[in-house]
Design an enzyme around this catalytic site. Structure first.
Site, short mmCIF file in Angstrom:
data_model
loop_
_atom_site.label_atom_id
_atom_site.label_comp_id
_atom_site.label_asym_id
_atom_site.label_seq_id
_atom_site.Cartn_x
_atom_site.Cartn_y
_atom_site.Cartn_z
N GLY A 46 0.84 -1.19 0.00
CA GLY A 46 0.00 0.00 0.00
C GLY A 46 0.87 1.24 0.00
N GLN A 51 2.84 9.90 1.92
CA GLN A 51 4.19 9.34 2.00
C GLN A 51 5.10 9.84 0.89
OE1 GLN A 51 2.46 5.21 2.39
NE2 GLN A 51 4.34 4.95 3.57
N CYS A 91 5.90 -0.37 7.61
CA CYS A 91 5.56 0.84 6.86
C CYS A 91 6.78 1.27 6.07
CB CYS A 91 5.13 1.94 7.83
SG CYS A 91 4.68 3.48 7.00
N LEU A 92 6.57 1.62 4.81
CA LEU A 92 7.68 2.09 3.97
C LEU A 92 8.28 3.38 4.52
CD1 LEU A 92 6.10 1.32 0.48
CD2 LEU A 92 7.93 0.03 1.65
N HIS A 133 -4.39 1.23 7.51
CA HIS A 133 -3.04 1.80 7.64
C HIS A 133 -2.87 3.00 6.69
CE1 HIS A 133 1.53 1.18 7.89
NE2 HIS A 133 1.42 1.91 6.80
N GLU A 134 -3.35 2.84 5.45
CA GLU A 134 -3.20 3.94 4.47
C GLU A 134 -4.07 5.14 4.84
OE1 GLU A 134 -0.74 3.47 2.83
OE2 GLU A 134 -0.68 1.29 2.96
N HIS A 137 -2.43 7.31 7.31
CA HIS A 137 -1.43 8.22 6.73
C HIS A 137 -2.08 9.55 6.29
CE1 HIS A 137 2.36 6.05 6.57
NE2 HIS A 137 1.82 5.00 5.98
O1 GNR Z 1 4.10 -2.67 2.63
C1 GNR Z 1 3.44 -2.55 3.66
N1 GNR Z 1 3.15 -3.65 4.40
C2 GNR Z 1 2.24 -3.66 5.44
C3 GNR Z 1 2.20 -4.79 6.26
C4 GNR Z 1 1.30 -4.87 7.30
C5 GNR Z 1 0.43 -3.82 7.53
C6 GNR Z 1 0.46 -2.68 6.73
C7 GNR Z 1 1.36 -2.60 5.69
S1 GNR Z 1 1.38 -1.20 4.67
C8 GNR Z 1 3.03 -1.20 4.12
C9 GNR Z 1 3.25 -0.14 3.05
C10 GNR Z 1 3.04 1.23 3.64
O2 GNR Z 1 3.82 1.77 4.39
N2 GNR Z 1 1.93 1.83 3.36
O3 GNR Z 1 1.65 3.03 3.89
NI NI Z 2 2.75 3.10 5.76
#
Ligand code: GNR
Ligand code: NI
Length: 167
Positions: A46, A51, A91-92, A133-134, A137
């Site tokens: 995601g 980001q 999270c990236l 999660h997104e 952000h």
């Molecule tokens: O790549 C991602 N893996 C992930 C694993 C478990 C829960 C959420 C994520 S999102 C993350 C990519 C990211 O940072 N998206 O904002």
């Molecule tokens: Ni993230």
């Protein structure tokens, strides 16, 4: 297609609350496409516009094994349904750290597609976790916010150290 630069925690720009998208033009479509490409290259499941330092309410997700099920969601609104799941989350923007976070197991999403057409979807499991999660952000929130201050401080310290070694 160019890859976009991903901001790293504790960059204060990750705390920006994104504005609703009101213009559905070709620049928006190009941004979504570049975000998907950046997500796949990372690799990640995601990516939120926040980001890549674009403070508009746009997220992309693809939790499929074969990277062939992309979703582009503009102005997403979540309805949290029953169930809680705890899973290791990464999270990236917080590279190298994976911690247990609790999320709703099932959600409904109302959003628009890249042309502005209304779109609804329901999601569960990893897809539901990823969309939550997104959407966090877009409100300037990171998964580290859900951790104990001990764990969060440890992560902050390490990432600040790594950033200072790079500069
Ligand atoms: O790549 C991602 N893996 C992930 C694993 C478990 C829960 C959420 C994520 S999102 C993350 C990519 C990211 O940072 N998206 O904002
Ligand atoms: Ni993230």
């Amino acid at each position: 297609m160019p890859l976009l630069n991903i901001l790293h925690h504790p960059d204060p720009r990750l705390r920006t609350k994104a504005a609703p998208v009101s213009v559905f033009d070709s620049a928006l479509a190009t941004l979504a496409k570049n975000m998907l490409e950046t997500m796949y290259a990372a690799p990640g499941i995601g990516l939120a516009a926040t980001q890549v330092n674009v403070h508009k309410r746009l997220i992309v997700v693809d939790v499929s094994e074969d990277s062939n099920a992309p979703h582009i969601l503009v102005n997403p609104k979540l309805e949290l349904l029953g169930g809680r799941v705890a899973g290791d989350e990464g999270c990236l923007s917080v590279p190298g750290f994976y911690e247990r976070v609790e999320r709703a197991e099932q959600i409904n999403v109302q959003a628009q597609d890249v042309t502005g057409a209304p779109l609804t979807m329901s999601a569960e499991g990893l897809l539901a976790v990823c969309i939550q999660h997104e959407c966090d952000h877009l409100d300037g929130k990171l998964f580290v916010d859900y951790l104990s201050s001990l764990k969060r401080n440890r992560i902050n310290k390490k990432l600040r150290q790594l950033a200072s070694e790079r500069d």
